[in-house]
Design an enzyme around this catalytic site. Structure first.
Site, PDB file in Angstrom:
ATOM      1  N   CYS A 178       0.859  -1.175   0.000  1.00  0.00           N
ATOM      2  CA  CYS A 178       0.000   0.000   0.000  1.00  0.00           C
ATOM      3  C   CYS A 178       0.897   1.228   0.000  1.00  0.00           C
ATOM      4  O   CYS A 178       2.088   1.136   0.239  1.00  0.00           O
ATOM      5  CB  CYS A 178      -0.868   0.014   1.242  1.00  0.00           C
ATOM      6  N   ARG A 201       1.148   1.738  -6.128  1.00  0.00           N
ATOM      7  CA  ARG A 201       1.299   0.850  -4.962  1.00  0.00           C
ATOM      8  C   ARG A 201      -0.019   0.197  -4.559  1.00  0.00           C
ATOM      9  O   ARG A 201      -0.076  -0.573  -3.614  1.00  0.00           O
ATOM     10  CB  ARG A 201       1.869   1.618  -3.774  1.00  0.00           C
ATOM     11  N   TRP A 219      -3.689  -1.712  -1.331  1.00  0.00           N
ATOM     12  CA  TRP A 219      -3.617  -2.964  -2.086  1.00  0.00           C
ATOM     13  C   TRP A 219      -4.075  -4.028  -1.106  1.00  0.00           C
ATOM     14  O   TRP A 219      -3.370  -4.381  -0.168  1.00  0.00           O
ATOM     15  CB  TRP A 219      -2.192  -3.216  -2.562  1.00  0.00           C
ATOM     16  N   ASN A 277       0.863  -0.486   5.707  1.00  0.00           N
ATOM     17  CA  ASN A 277       1.264  -1.295   4.562  1.00  0.00           C
ATOM     18  C   ASN A 277       1.920  -2.547   5.116  1.00  0.00           C
ATOM     19  O   ASN A 277       2.807  -2.449   5.959  1.00  0.00           O
ATOM     20  CB  ASN A 277       2.261  -0.520   3.695  1.00  0.00           C
ATOM     21  N   GLY A 278       1.470  -3.724   4.665  1.00  0.00           N
ATOM     22  CA  GLY A 278       2.080  -4.960   5.144  1.00  0.00           C
ATOM     23  C   GLY A 278       1.022  -5.951   5.592  1.00  0.00           C
ATOM     24  O   GLY A 278      -0.158  -5.796   5.287  1.00  0.00           O
ATOM     25  N   GLU A 315       8.207 -21.366 -19.346  1.00  0.00           N
ATOM     26  CA  GLU A 315       8.144 -20.015 -18.789  1.00  0.00           C
ATOM     27  C   GLU A 315       9.337 -19.173 -19.253  1.00  0.00           C
ATOM     28  O   GLU A 315       9.181 -18.005 -19.613  1.00  0.00           O
ATOM     29  CB  GLU A 315       8.082 -20.100 -17.254  1.00  0.00           C
ATOM     30  N   LYS A 366       8.928 -15.779 -21.439  1.00  0.00           N
ATOM     31  CA  LYS A 366       9.488 -14.482 -21.015  1.00  0.00           C
ATOM     32  C   LYS A 366      10.313 -13.886 -22.153  1.00  0.00           C
ATOM     33  O   LYS A 366      10.212 -12.706 -22.449  1.00  0.00           O
ATOM     34  CB  LYS A 366      10.377 -14.623 -19.769  1.00  0.00           C
ATOM     35  N   GLU A 387       7.991 -12.731 -25.178  1.00  0.00           N
ATOM     36  CA  GLU A 387       7.148 -11.557 -24.979  1.00  0.00           C
ATOM     37  C   GLU A 387       7.956 -10.288 -24.767  1.00  0.00           C
ATOM     38  O   GLU A 387       7.517  -9.206 -25.153  1.00  0.00           O
ATOM     39  CB  GLU A 387       6.129 -11.770 -23.853  1.00  0.00           C
ATOM     40  N   HIS A 445      13.083 -36.158 -30.280  1.00  0.00           N
ATOM     41  CA  HIS A 445      11.949 -36.465 -31.157  1.00  0.00           C
ATOM     42  C   HIS A 445      11.659 -35.336 -32.142  1.00  0.00           C
ATOM     43  O   HIS A 445      10.540 -35.223 -32.652  1.00  0.00           O
ATOM     44  CB  HIS A 445      10.715 -36.781 -30.312  1.00  0.00           C
ATOM     45  N   LYS A 505      -1.657  -6.308 -19.734  1.00  0.00           N
ATOM     46  CA  LYS A 505      -1.448  -6.925 -18.417  1.00  0.00           C
ATOM     47  C   LYS A 505      -2.617  -7.835 -18.047  1.00  0.00           C
ATOM     48  O   LYS A 505      -2.415  -8.973 -17.653  1.00  0.00           O
ATOM     49  CB  LYS A 505      -1.264  -5.818 -17.364  1.00  0.00           C
TER      50      LYS A 505
HETATM   51  C1  G6P Z   1      -1.553 -11.789 -19.765  1.00  0.00           C
HETATM   52  C2  G6P Z   1      -0.268 -11.359 -19.072  1.00  0.00           C
HETATM   53  C3  G6P Z   1       0.498 -12.567 -18.560  1.00  0.00           C
HETATM   54  C4  G6P Z   1      -0.368 -13.402 -17.662  1.00  0.00           C
HETATM   55  C5  G6P Z   1      -1.697 -13.791 -18.345  1.00  0.00           C
HETATM   56  C6  G6P Z   1      -2.677 -14.382 -17.359  1.00  0.00           C
HETATM   57  O1  G6P Z   1      -1.251 -12.458 -20.941  1.00  0.00           O
HETATM   58  O2  G6P Z   1       0.537 -10.636 -19.970  1.00  0.00           O
HETATM   59  O3  G6P Z   1       1.640 -12.139 -17.856  1.00  0.00           O
HETATM   60  O4  G6P Z   1       0.313 -14.565 -17.286  1.00  0.00           O
HETATM   61  O5  G6P Z   1      -2.319 -12.643 -18.905  1.00  0.00           O
HETATM   62  O6  G6P Z   1      -3.065 -13.364 -16.483  1.00  0.00           O
HETATM   63  P1  G6P Z   1      -3.642 -13.611 -15.041  1.00  0.00           P
HETATM   64  O7  G6P Z   1      -3.923 -12.229 -14.514  1.00  0.00           O
HETATM   65  O8  G6P Z   1      -4.896 -14.421 -15.201  1.00  0.00           O
HETATM   66  O9  G6P Z   1      -2.619 -14.325 -14.265  1.00  0.00           O
END
Ligand code: G6P
Length: 608
Positions: free
Chosen positions: A2, A27, A75, A101-102, A481, A485, A488, A504, A603
């Site tokens: 927060c 935040r 938050w 915050n915490g 993963e 990364k 993207e 294979h 996002k």
């Molecule tokens: C978007 C984001 C990813 C995330 C995915 C799922 O593609 O760019 O980083 O993993 O959505 O989002 P969520 O909020 O459901 O984890």
């Protein structure tokens, strides 16, 4: 995560606090609120949602006058993002106001104790406990009351406290969450981080762990938890606002990668005590969890990879058949779901449309539904029968990092819980696993030390057109993963494979220009991944290995070795994720990409 801002000085507090809050919305944006001591009376105004709601609301209210006050952007962690749960929180007799915050881990014990002493609670937050506690301990000296109260708190906190009977004092205290004092000219400030105070002053003093500050218009006094005087050590902030919000990091993503030890600590601590597990917010009865015969995990993107890691734990520990489905595909199949199915939606935002539709579908077909989510009160947890939250704090970078590792932590803790309920794991067998989990924040902290090495590798290989990532068992999903990364962030083509699958098909791609990142930490499939690396090395491929320290066998095969601490295999993906994230980050930076906002991506994806 927060945001906190406090002001005490000769002028009106409200404009300064609102201006500070405007620079703290990264935040948290679940609610905003402020408190001002207005003619001897504590006045609180707070609204759920973004700061704009509070600003609109204030326009309709009589002006808040006063020269001392606190503001907060929330938050949510304990209690949904409602008005009642918004900060500031007042003590029982409205003599103390607190922003926080915490996470207070022992809030339930303290709440019980305070209830027995006649205190009534108006919210579901852990924070309200602090306000009551301070009021209970107050004997005329504000700093002493806060000192005695915070000595009873466990967990993490940065707090700001205002007293009705002290119009020229603010108290701040911290443990495991940052807090600073802004030193102005005849006015002083309290803030969770520098951006809040930058327009007013560039002289700030960061409080150390367990320090408390008494802030008056004319000066600041700092003491430690035992009440001993401590020096105030101001520094001059030289950064601009944007880099201050990123705490000096060039991108939110890098800040979030480095926040992982804290995020993991907040997520794990309070849930394990080496003996057992606690999920206070999970209100599905144990007998219903125990009755599940099948597990289906639905998620998208990075969250799906966390689910894939957890599949190993659910099957190995709880002996429960587990399927992981991309949410976008799940509902267009004809999934076999029944009343004996536990469906888990894994999601950072809690708003991803595909995941929402999938979990609704599972529910409609009779499954018991559970969300693992980072945003309290989001749509997906509300649509489920139960929820367990990751406490990663707001994730701003589009590429998910700290949400991923905290999702793995929560899911694996759930696997241990389920295993205990189902009797497939004894308490004695669970103990070393929980201990391994508790060691993860430190291991991740140590793994972050590879940053410089990874940066040099990134510069060297940033011009490659293709990358391969391989792993086995718990670290197989990390191959996906790592590749995701890189794709993207840098727009380089990358693929993730289980090491055993290379022969294979993908092995045909390997030549002396082709880098393969191999996650080769010790574990049950260690020998196997080494054989897979051998196949690549024999064909002249460039091997970059992520391995444990002093691993001569890996060193003999790989061109480059990135070392990470050795942990139990189950928890190792949280540690090996760190170099994967950093490699993608530094390659993207080397190529001049927009790291926090990669092209074509968002996002939270709230469309199908
Ligand atoms: C978007 C984001 C990813 C995330 C995915 C799922 O593609 O760019 O980083 O993993 O959505 O989002 P969520 O909020 O459901 O984890």
């Amino acid at each position: 995560m927060c945001g906190i801002i406090g002001y005490v000085g000769p002028g009106p507090a409200t404009p300064q606090i609102l201006s500070g809050l405007q620079r703290l919305d990264y935040r948290g944006y679940d609610s905003a609120g402020l408190v001002v001591l207005d003619h001897g009376r504590i006045r609180v105004e707070k609204m759920p949602g973004k700061l704009e709601h509070l600003l609109d609301h204030l326009k309709k209210m009589p002006e808040m006058n006063g020269c001392v006050g606190l503001g907060h952007t929330r938050w949510a962690t304990h209690g949904g993002p409602t008005q009642r749960n918004a900060h500031p929180h007042l003590s029982h007799r409205a003599s103390v106001a607190v922003v926080h915050n915490g996470i207070i881990e022992n809030h339930e014990t303290l709440r019980r104790r305070l209830r027995a002493r006649g205190y009534r609670f108006a919210s579901e937050t852990d924070t309200e406990v602090i306000a009551h506690l301070i009021e209970d301990l107050y004997r005329g000296n504000p700093l002493e009351a806060v000192r005695r109260a915070v000595n009873l708190l466990e967990g993490s906190f940065a707090i700001g406290v205002l007293f009705r009977d002290h119009p020229d004092v603010l108290i701040g205290a911290r443990l495991n969450s940052p807090l600073l004092v802004g030193l102005g000219d005849g006015a002083n400030y309290l803030a969770s981080d520098a951006p809040a105070v930058l327009p007013f002053t560039r002289r700030v003093a960061y409080l150390e762990e367990r320090e408390l500050a008494e802030i008056r218009p004319g000066g600041v006094r700092v003491i430690d938890a035992e009440g001993r005087e401590r020096p105030v050590r101001p520094i001059q902030i030289k950064w601009d606002f944007a880099s201050a919000a990123k705490e000096g990091y060039p991108h939110f993503m890098l800040k979030e990668v480095f926040e992982q030890p804290r995020a993991l600590r907040d997520t794990i601590r309070g849930r394990t005590n080496r003996q057992d597990l606690h999920f206070p917010e999970l209100d599905i009865p144990a007998r219903r969890l125990k009755a599940a015969r099948r597990l289906v995990i639905v998620a998208c993107g990075t969250a799906a990879h966390a689910g894939m890691v957890a599949k190993y734990a659910f099957e190995e520990l709880a002996r429960i058949p587990t399927e992981v489905c991309f949410a976008s595909e799940f509902r267009y199949g004809d999934p076999v779901i029944g009343r004996d199915t536990l469906a888990i939606a894994v999601t950072q935002s809690g708003e991803t449309m595909d995941t929402l539709c999938a979990i609704r579908e599972a529910k409609a077909r009779g499954a018991l539904t559970l969300a693992v989510c980072n945003v309290v009160g989001a749509t997906i947890p509300r649509a489920c029968d139960g929820v367990v939250y990751t406490h990663a704090g707001p994730e701003i970078g589009v590429a998910s990092t700290k949400a991923y590792t905290t999702q793995i932590a929560v899911l694996e803790l759930l696997a241990v819980r389920l295993a205990r309920l189902r009797g497939t794991l004894s308490r004695a067998e669970a103990r070393p696993l929980l201990r391994a989990m508790e060691g993860v924040p430190l291991a991740v902290q140590e793994a972050l030390e590879c940053d410089g090495h990874v940066k040099r590798l990134a510069r060297r290989y940033s011009r490659c057109r293709n990358f391969m990532y391989i792993g086995r068992r718990y670290n197989f999903p990390n191959a996906y993963e790592g590749a995701l990364k890189l794709k993207e962030l840098s727009y380089i083509h990358a693929e993730g494979y289980g090491g055993g699958e290379m022969k294979h098909g993908p092995l045909a791609l390997v030549d002396d220009t082709f880098p393969t990142v191999a996650v080769a930490v010790r574990g049950r499939a260690y020998d196997k991944i080494l054989s897979n690396m051998k196949e690549i090395e024999a064909r002249g491929g460039i091997l970059i290995a992520i391995a444990n320290p002093r691993d001569a066998r890996v060193k003999a095969l790989a061109r480059h070795v990135i070392e990470v601490p050795e942990t139990a295999e189950m928890v190792s993906p949280m540690v090996t994720a760190v170099p994967l994230q950093l490699l993608a980050y530094h390659i993207a930076v080397a190529l001049g990409r927009d790291v926090d906002k990669p092209r074509n991506l968002a996002k939270a994806v709230t469309v199908e």
